[in-house]
Motif scaffolding. Structure first.
Motif, mmCIF file in Angstrom:
data_model
loop_
_atom_site.group_PDB
_atom_site.id
_atom_site.type_symbol
_atom_site.label_atom_id
_atom_site.label_comp_id
_atom_site.label_asym_id
_atom_site.label_seq_id
_atom_site.Cartn_x
_atom_site.Cartn_y
_atom_site.Cartn_z
ATOM 1 N N VAL A 56 39.325 10.897 23.996
ATOM 2 C CA VAL A 56 39.212 11.450 24.295
ATOM 3 C C VAL A 56 39.914 12.551 22.921
ATOM 4 C CG1 VAL A 56 39.969 13.197 26.154
ATOM 5 C CG2 VAL A 56 39.537 10.994 27.118
ATOM 6 N N HIS A 57 40.479 12.285 22.786
ATOM 7 C CA HIS A 57 41.736 12.640 21.613
ATOM 8 C C HIS A 57 41.911 12.363 20.249
ATOM 9 C CE1 HIS A 57 44.470 15.032 24.539
ATOM 10 N NE2 HIS A 57 44.788 13.178 25.292
ATOM 11 N N ALA A 58 41.233 11.438 20.325
ATOM 12 C CA ALA A 58 40.833 10.780 18.474
ATOM 13 C C ALA A 58 39.347 9.471 18.533
ATOM 14 C CB ALA A 58 41.488 9.727 17.748
ATOM 15 N N PRO A 59 38.227 10.332 19.199
ATOM 16 C CA PRO A 59 37.369 8.856 19.465
ATOM 17 C C PRO A 59 36.763 8.547 17.650
ATOM 18 C CG PRO A 59 36.344 11.397 19.321
ATOM 19 C CD PRO A 59 38.009 11.493 19.566
ATOM 20 N N GLY A 60 36.604 7.459 17.943
ATOM 21 C CA GLY A 60 35.470 6.627 16.543
ATOM 22 C C GLY A 60 36.693 5.924 16.400
ATOM 23 N N ILE A 61 38.185 5.716 16.589
ATOM 24 C CA ILE A 61 39.462 5.439 15.809
ATOM 25 C C ILE A 61 39.507 4.122 16.276
ATOM 26 C CG2 ILE A 61 41.588 6.610 17.505
ATOM 27 C CD1 ILE A 61 41.303 5.698 13.077
ATOM 28 N N ALA A 62 39.493 3.975 18.149
ATOM 29 C CA ALA A 62 39.428 2.858 18.613
ATOM 30 C C ALA A 62 38.339 2.213 19.340
ATOM 31 C CB ALA A 62 40.980 2.628 19.584
ATOM 32 N N HIS A 107 48.822 8.499 15.555
ATOM 33 C CA HIS A 107 50.027 9.052 16.070
ATOM 34 C C HIS A 107 49.986 9.905 16.451
ATOM 35 C CE1 HIS A 107 51.588 6.457 12.532
ATOM 36 N NE2 HIS A 107 51.497 5.599 13.063
ATOM 37 N N THR A 108 49.132 11.287 15.870
ATOM 38 C CA THR A 108 49.527 12.608 16.469
ATOM 39 C C THR A 108 48.234 13.110 17.556
ATOM 40 O OG1 THR A 108 47.712 12.667 14.134
ATOM 41 C CG2 THR A 108 50.342 13.353 13.966
ATOM 42 N N ALA A 109 47.205 12.220 17.564
ATOM 43 C CA ALA A 109 46.248 12.355 18.572
ATOM 44 C C ALA A 109 46.730 13.247 20.101
ATOM 45 C CB ALA A 109 45.157 10.518 18.695
ATOM 46 N N LEU A 110 47.668 12.688 20.184
ATOM 47 C CA LEU A 110 48.087 13.081 21.908
ATOM 48 C C LEU A 110 48.771 14.448 21.974
ATOM 49 C CD1 LEU A 110 49.569 9.607 24.082
ATOM 50 C CD2 LEU A 110 46.780 10.588 22.840
ATOM 51 N N LEU A 115 51.945 13.012 25.803
ATOM 52 C CA LEU A 115 52.959 12.086 24.166
ATOM 53 C C LEU A 115 54.192 12.091 25.166
ATOM 54 C CD1 LEU A 115 53.435 10.183 22.278
ATOM 55 C CD2 LEU A 115 54.287 12.287 21.281
ATOM 56 N N ALA A 116 55.122 13.222 25.636
ATOM 57 C CA ALA A 116 56.371 13.646 26.534
ATOM 58 C C ALA A 116 55.803 12.120 28.305
ATOM 59 C CB ALA A 116 56.818 14.593 26.958
ATOM 60 N N ALA A 117 55.506 12.651 28.552
ATOM 61 C CA ALA A 117 55.225 11.806 29.377
ATOM 62 C C ALA A 117 54.572 10.175 29.512
ATOM 63 C CB ALA A 117 53.978 12.180 30.610
ATOM 64 N N MET A 118 53.806 9.753 28.460
ATOM 65 C CA MET A 118 54.053 8.719 28.077
ATOM 66 C C MET A 118 55.604 7.628 28.419
ATOM 67 S SD MET A 118 51.694 6.806 25.177
ATOM 68 C CE MET A 118 50.563 7.278 25.604
ATOM 69 N N PRO A 119 55.628 5.914 28.824
ATOM 70 C CA PRO A 119 57.405 5.744 28.105
ATOM 71 C C PRO A 119 56.872 4.897 27.288
ATOM 72 C CG PRO A 119 55.589 4.807 30.229
ATOM 73 C CD PRO A 119 54.716 5.860 29.276
ATOM 74 N N THR A 176 60.044 13.391 14.648
ATOM 75 C CA THR A 176 58.337 13.752 15.473
ATOM 76 C C THR A 176 58.231 12.842 16.515
ATOM 77 O OG1 THR A 176 58.184 15.786 13.908
ATOM 78 C CG2 THR A 176 56.831 15.129 16.447
ATOM 79 N N PRO A 177 58.001 12.716 17.822
ATOM 80 C CA PRO A 177 57.523 10.899 18.505
ATOM 81 C C PRO A 177 56.574 11.292 18.064
ATOM 82 C CG PRO A 177 58.786 12.981 19.901
ATOM 83 C CD PRO A 177 59.395 13.191 18.497
ATOM 84 N N CYS A 178 55.399 10.390 18.538
ATOM 85 C CA CYS A 178 54.186 9.927 17.422
ATOM 86 C C CYS A 178 53.817 8.907 19.035
ATOM 87 C CB CYS A 178 54.052 9.699 16.371
ATOM 88 S SG CYS A 178 54.339 7.682 16.644
ATOM 89 N N PHE A 179 52.354 9.217 19.038
ATOM 90 C CA PHE A 179 51.888 7.694 19.439
ATOM 91 C C PHE A 179 51.315 6.746 18.690
ATOM 92 C CE2 PHE A 179 47.744 4.933 20.595
ATOM 93 C CZ PHE A 179 48.276 4.468 21.722
ATOM 94 N N GLY A 180 52.794 5.211 19.261
ATOM 95 C CA GLY A 180 52.580 4.161 17.984
ATOM 96 C C GLY A 180 51.456 3.104 19.276
ATOM 97 N N PRO A 181 50.304 2.678 18.055
ATOM 98 C CA PRO A 181 49.761 1.362 18.322
ATOM 99 C C PRO A 181 51.176 -0.063 18.744
ATOM 100 C CG PRO A 181 49.237 2.596 16.787
ATOM 101 C CD PRO A 181 50.384 3.116 16.689
ATOM 102 N N GLY A 182 51.518 0.299 18.003
ATOM 103 C CA GLY A 182 52.633 -1.008 18.415
ATOM 104 C C GLY A 182 52.412 -2.099 18.133
#
Length: 290
Positions: A56-62, A107-110, A115-119, A176-182
């Motif tokens: 939804v937020h970064a189509p094509g990256i994954a 990292h900035t996709a969400l 992002l805040a709601a994500m564990p 700043t928080p980010c979405f992490g692939p891990g």
């Protein structure tokens, strides 16, 4: 974080079965079937969540999630991405800049509310610190070379004095928080000469850029064969001053984890080239002294 340099990405052609610790991957010409072993439902759920959000937020990256268990329990079927894994080959400036661009995208996709709601992702700083303290508290399984013992002692002293922003629940203020692939394994980043895409999100979640980039710089797969040009990659990533300050301690913490993992390698059944633990001990000492 796995304790060896072996893995496989999803680029290329042909069909191949790749067994991993938590799942088995079958690579087909146009898709990938990833079947999680029993007991790893949480990892599978994190991967499904990540692929849905990135679509939804970064189509094509994954990869695109095509099917997730309706016909094969535990299995995920996803599109197969083009490109060649970045691990184990020389990377010039264009590829490093494409890698950094992919990292910024994911990292900035969400949006901030999602992002805040994500564990918090598994394997973040507090979990890693607790793991290290458990490892220090138990005797070694086998004798360690002197250079490894010295580096572990230096790591213990550093860990004892590390601030809460390095070892506690949250990073310091200003980061700043980010979405992490891990996953910092360069094999899970596929380059096609123009852009870089990502695979493997089983450890994904809320994180921060310094931690995620430290996972890449310290992963054994990034230096045991063809080393990644870390200074060039960091310049391309353009971290903020707060992230740059945090990065040094993140690298030390993760390098210490890798030293424990590599020192535990069984000489009778080695998973890594001889001398890898000693080389890691030297890398850790350099990071601690810098």
């Amino acid at each position: 974080m796995r304790g060896d340099a072996d893995t496989a990405g999803e680029g290329g052609a042909g069909a191949e079965a790749v067994p991993w610790s938590t799942h088995r991957v079958v690579l087909l010409p146009d898709r990938v079937v990833k079947t999680y072993r029993p007991g790893h439902a949480a990892a599978r759920a994190r991967e499904v969540r990540a692929l849905r959000l990135l679509a939804v937020h970064a189509p094509g990256i994954a990869p695109v999630l095509l099917e997730h268990g309706a016909s094969r329990p535990g299995a995920l079927t996803m599109s197969r991405l083009p490109g060649t894994p970045l691990r184990g080959r020389p990377l010039g400036a264009p590829e490093l800049h494409a890698w950094a661009a992919a990292l910024r995208t994911v990292h900035t996709a969400l949006p901030p509310p999602e992002l805040a709601a994500m564990p918090l992702r598994p394997g973040h700083q507090r979990a890693v610190t607790e793991r290290l303290r458990r490892w220090y508290a138990r005797p070694a399984d086998r004798p360690r070379p002197p250079v490894v013992r010295r580096a572990l002692d230096a790591g213990r002293a550093w860990l004892a004095g590390a601030p809460p922003g390095v070892t506690g629940d949250a990073p310091p203020s200003g980061v700043t928080p980010c979405f992490g692939p891990g996953d910092g394994n360069a094999a899970n980043y596929l380059g096609d000469g123009h852009r870089v895409r990502l695979v493997d999100f089983e450890e994904s979640g809320r994180s921060d850029r310094a931690w995620e980039i430290a996972e890449i710089t310290e992963h054994v797969g990034g230096w045991v064969a063809e080393p990644v040009d870390v200074p060039a990659l960091l310049r391309a990533c353009a971290l903020t001053p707060a992230e740059t300050a945090r990065l040094a301690d993140c690298r030390r913490l993760l390098a210490l984890v890798w030293l424990f993992l590599l020192a535990a390698d069984d000489p009778a059944r080695p998973r890594n080239p001889p001398g890898t633990a000693e080389r890691q001990a030297h890398r850790l000492q350099v990071l601690l002294e810098s």
